[in-house]
Design an enzyme around this catalytic site. Structure first.
Site, PDB file in Angstrom:
ATOM      1  N   ARG A   1      25.885  35.962  43.764  1.00  0.00           N
ATOM      2  CA  ARG A   1      26.247  35.243  42.859  1.00  0.00           C
ATOM      3  C   ARG A   1      26.303  33.648  43.238  1.00  0.00           C
ATOM      4  O   ARG A   1      26.328  32.908  42.537  1.00  0.00           O
ATOM      5  CB  ARG A   1      27.832  35.447  42.480  1.00  0.00           C
ATOM      6  CG  ARG A   1      28.386  34.734  41.336  1.00  0.00           C
ATOM      7  CD  ARG A   1      27.520  34.946  39.777  1.00  0.00           C
ATOM      8  NE  ARG A   1      27.724  33.931  38.812  1.00  0.00           N
ATOM      9  CZ  ARG A   1      27.118  32.853  38.826  1.00  0.00           C
ATOM     10  NH1 ARG A   1      26.289  32.406  39.301  1.00  0.00           N
ATOM     11  NH2 ARG A   1      27.629  32.087  37.703  1.00  0.00           N
TER      12      ARG A   1
ATOM     13  N   GLY B   1      33.749  33.472  29.979  1.00  0.00           N
ATOM     14  CA  GLY B   1      33.764  33.634  28.549  1.00  0.00           C
ATOM     15  C   GLY B   1      35.133  32.687  28.098  1.00  0.00           C
ATOM     16  O   GLY B   1      35.340  31.904  28.579  1.00  0.00           O
TER      17      GLY B   1
ATOM     18  N   LEU C   1      25.542  33.075  29.600  1.00  0.00           N
ATOM     19  CA  LEU C   1      26.760  32.310  29.330  1.00  0.00           C
ATOM     20  C   LEU C   1      27.576  32.571  30.812  1.00  0.00           C
ATOM     21  O   LEU C   1      27.820  33.523  31.314  1.00  0.00           O
ATOM     22  CB  LEU C   1      27.618  32.800  28.314  1.00  0.00           C
ATOM     23  CG  LEU C   1      28.803  32.038  28.163  1.00  0.00           C
ATOM     24  CD1 LEU C   1      28.539  30.720  27.879  1.00  0.00           C
ATOM     25  CD2 LEU C   1      29.600  32.831  27.048  1.00  0.00           C
ATOM     26  N   ASP C   2      27.878  31.208  31.433  1.00  0.00           N
ATOM     27  CA  ASP C   2      28.490  31.212  32.401  1.00  0.00           C
ATOM     28  C   ASP C   2      28.008  32.040  33.648  1.00  0.00           C
ATOM     29  O   ASP C   2      28.776  32.504  34.700  1.00  0.00           O
ATOM     30  CB  ASP C   2      30.240  31.858  32.468  1.00  0.00           C
ATOM     31  CG  ASP C   2      30.760  31.145  31.195  1.00  0.00           C
ATOM     32  OD1 ASP C   2      30.487  30.057  31.053  1.00  0.00           O
ATOM     33  OD2 ASP C   2      31.553  31.954  30.617  1.00  0.00           O
ATOM     34  N   GLU C   3      26.845  32.066  33.808  1.00  0.00           N
ATOM     35  CA  GLU C   3      26.077  32.842  34.969  1.00  0.00           C
ATOM     36  C   GLU C   3      25.101  32.046  35.646  1.00  0.00           C
ATOM     37  O   GLU C   3      24.612  32.627  36.451  1.00  0.00           O
ATOM     38  CB  GLU C   3      25.091  34.125  34.283  1.00  0.00           C
ATOM     39  CG  GLU C   3      26.205  35.169  33.551  1.00  0.00           C
ATOM     40  CD  GLU C   3      26.684  35.990  34.813  1.00  0.00           C
ATOM     41  OE1 GLU C   3      26.775  35.990  35.809  1.00  0.00           O
ATOM     42  OE2 GLU C   3      27.946  36.665  34.150  1.00  0.00           O
TER      43      GLU C   3
END
Lengths: 296, 296, 296, 296
Positions: free
Chosen positions: A223, B213, B239-241
């Site tokens: 990540r 989220g 989203l948010d990745e």
């Protein structure tokens, strides 16, 4: 083998520690402190707060037993009659200087076990470390180096139920108060967990709720996170979902491989686990729902 | 209104900055540094590493342009011919002192916008802040206080596609280099994202990948975490990745309400976002896959 | 005693590591990287920067020895002739996999020694821990638990000069590369310090330059600081004034007694010392004046 | 100029907050909590501890005023008669929702003032920011941007005594409760300090007690520290020696110039100062001797 420094026992009579929670109502602190004062106790510290969203009262109070009029064995009874029964209170009274009996469960990684045994042997924690249990033989040398009893209960040759039955028998035989999962890699079944409610502390090698489950450092690497962390929490039936006691992080960068993250993480793990254990041993933790109140 | 201090422009001729990556092979650093040296450049800093798991080479090199034999406009051409074409290299050359044109997208929370405008106005960042866009009118006063142009494009009265078309028109009209989402609460569509690849920076109010989220502070409270965090990352379609640039945390405790976490989090958000923006402006970030190399 | 895991030796031929600094001039990186490339080396990582205030160039470069045309023993000679002699360079070339010979000096506090021996025994550091020296007998049990040779050289019965002569004789006899002061409470004389230039690492139990000298936790308590810290540094003749390698802090509060600060500090001390040692072992430190360059 | 969001006033009747300390004796908490309970108050939070080294008792208690039988104006009187007079207690009772009158003193650096004004204007702190005083004209634009009254009292043309007389006249005229030194670069004289005991908060740009006095970032650079910090403290007559409220640090490295340290430090300064101010405004600080008790 030469002798470690003998542990300094706290001098009797020591102090009593109340941990309690109940629905909030007026007069709770007054009632509790009057109970202590009327019976001659001097309060050393008191922390109390009301969670207004749920209307619940939480308290930790510690008072000196020197000069306290109720004898140690009857304090609970008196407190129950005068305070707890009237208020729907969940409570426990502990005494300073009680040496808790501790078991440590491990698999193959030595760093947390080494750190725990070093703290016990050098007298930082006044506990009775009775058992080191492992599903692998690798860490026998660690226990041996510190003179701790090591039991190897392999997982492969028996069913999970059989393994847990064997573990529970050992733990019960040793009258264990606190079970520490020091990078123990098997998942505990509900029977084990319910045998030690709020008395099993696990270290998870991630900043929960990020990276629950297996191989968190690999996933942290994938990540590309810039901080890695560790979480000490009480074990409940749901994996990595129990009440958190302590967390911390350390900075990582793009040059760090999974191996680097693992090594750096080991240091955070052992420190965070030790802090979590210390808070528990000092009777500074109180679980309500899925949250841990950690008094200062 | 009285005058802010005038920004100190870096003196010409300044320096050139190379950011590049390619499959690893022998001689890459030698080739690059020889290119710089043969043309009279003095290297100010060079950071290079090979990610051995994927066999990829990453570099950032900065050299003085004073005395450099190739004129600024032709450096790229030369580099491409002599180095990049032979090595399958992805690369960009930047120049110190280039003032990037910046747009900030916001919704209702003022703290990040206030912090950004304060830095711009006091000369910390040498950027050309051309636009503040919002789907709400509430933050007009912030832009006004700092003399920044504010555009209110409400979301309710039009389709998401229409809104984005309006936004993109403004951004393109202003020739924007960098889009900052300073607690902008709408999700960007793929058309918007692909118009600014690796040039949209978002601040997410959690320690990613925890609490992706909506409403991360509410969920952090519910989970009982002992640290809360914030993450600055490049925006991708998921989203948010997107690739993380910077993260940090602050300690929380059981006495903190959701409101407390939100307030404490605001400080982490604005600092983490500012650090992420600084790294981008300093040409110290390089995205590969879903990871950001952040040079020191 | 059962066996610890055997240490994984890095496979030959490994890599070479250059640490160097000299007055800045054009072409230094090009010359160095060309030297490596022309001789068939593949650079794994390179970090370089110029301190513009003093006009000095610093570099760390690591390259694979597999396929390198110069044999290990003659690399230094070649580098000296082709590069170093022309540039007034201070330099050293190291090789990965070299096992450094280490001595640890201690007094009575066990936490740092326990942590060091645990890391060595579990294979985190590939060093040859040859000696534990102490001016007190108390920590013999720690060395014994890990099978490390312990020497008790008491201070009281002899002059400081005699004590140091005895220590130096042991250290020289064991051909020690690195001396670690793991909460060693005597001050080293100039003769000792000059025998191991930039090869003695001390842990000081404060955030230097705050609280140099004795009893830093008592003074931290008296001053009411809200963070306590620890510092790993190279030892020079001036007490607590040597080049800093690593520092870290932990939060304290008004409820913490001197005893609490001491306990909390122990954890910071052992982690900071271990990080300092790791950087040194990895050949990532370079001292210039009173500052330590710590490469990433 | 468009309107900032109106500040949400806490609904009457709010709560009362007691901060107190006295020589420890039995029954103190019981007496205080009984006083609250007997008069119909519901305690929201209570934190108490005894510093056993000096035998002193410290407490912060907050209770709801809704239903409290003593009217707000007479609570102090009742508390004094029933509790404080008998115990030699130093105490103050505050009420939630009191808007403190605040003055900010600045010189040339804008970052702390910008951060303070942003918090005030966006409603994070419910204070009445009455004055911005400066010995330089440079920051007039900051005050103006936020509509805060700015007074330029230059230092050069008058004696320090005259300057302070002018400042005190303004502060007294505005009935200031709290003076914030937001990187104010002149040293306050004893007359000024004694006019606002425990009501002047300074931000010092170092981790005290390291680098007291002038140019801490230059000295941090010269010393080669690996962390830089900031300290919020109450001002006493001795420069940089007053009781510490809050401290924090940020990691630095060898690549950072003095300019870098200064920029990075600005962020720590503004956050640490804001945390210190918040604790003070929330009536969570209590000074005893040279230490600040900071309740949670």
């Amino acid at each position: 083998m030469s002798e470690p420094p003998s542990r300094v026992e706290k001098p009797a009579p020591g102090s009593a520690i109340l941990l309690a929670h109940c629905p909030d109502q007026k007069g709770l602190v007054a009632a509790i402190t009057e109970f202590i004062f009327r019976n001659g106790g001097n309060i050393l510290s008191l922390e109390q707060h009301v969670d207004r969203e749920i209307g619940r009262f939480f308290i930790r109070a510690e008072w000196e037993l020197g000069g306290f009029l109720i004898e140690r064995e009857r304090i609970g009874e008196g407190f129950k009659t005068l305070i707890a029964n009237r208020t729907g209170m969940s409570w426990r009274i502990y005494f300073s200087g009680e040496r808790q009996r501790v078991a440590v469960l491990v698999s193959k990684a030595p760093h947390c076990l080494l750190d725990i045994l070093a703290r016990v042997r050098s007298g930082e924690w006044s506990v009775d470390l009775r058992l080191v249990l492992s599903n692998h033989p690798e860490l026998a040398w660690v226990a041996e180096a510190f003179g701790a009893p090591f039991h190897h209960l392999p997982a492969g040759s028996r069913s999970p139920e059989d393994l847990e039955a064997g573990q529970l028998e050992l733990l019960r035989g040793a009258e264990i108060d606190l079970v520490i999962l020091a990078r123990y890699m098997l998942i505990l079944g509900p029977g084990f967990v319910s045998a030690f409610p709020e008395r099993i502390i696990n270290i998870h090698h991630s900043f929960l709720p990020a990276f629950t489950g297996a191989r968190p450092y690999h996933r942290a690497y994938a990540r590309g996170v810039k901080l890695i962390g560790a979480t000490a929490h009480y074990v409940t039936e749901e994996l990595d979902e129990g009440p958190i006691i302590e967390q911390d992080v350390v900075r990582a960068s793009h040059v760090n491989t999974v191996g680097d993250l693992t090594r750096m993480g080991h240091d955070v793990e052992k420190i965070v686990l030790a802090r979590g254990i210390s808070r528990h041993l000092d009777r500074k933790t109180l679980v309500y729902g899925n949250r841990t109140i950690v008094f200062t």
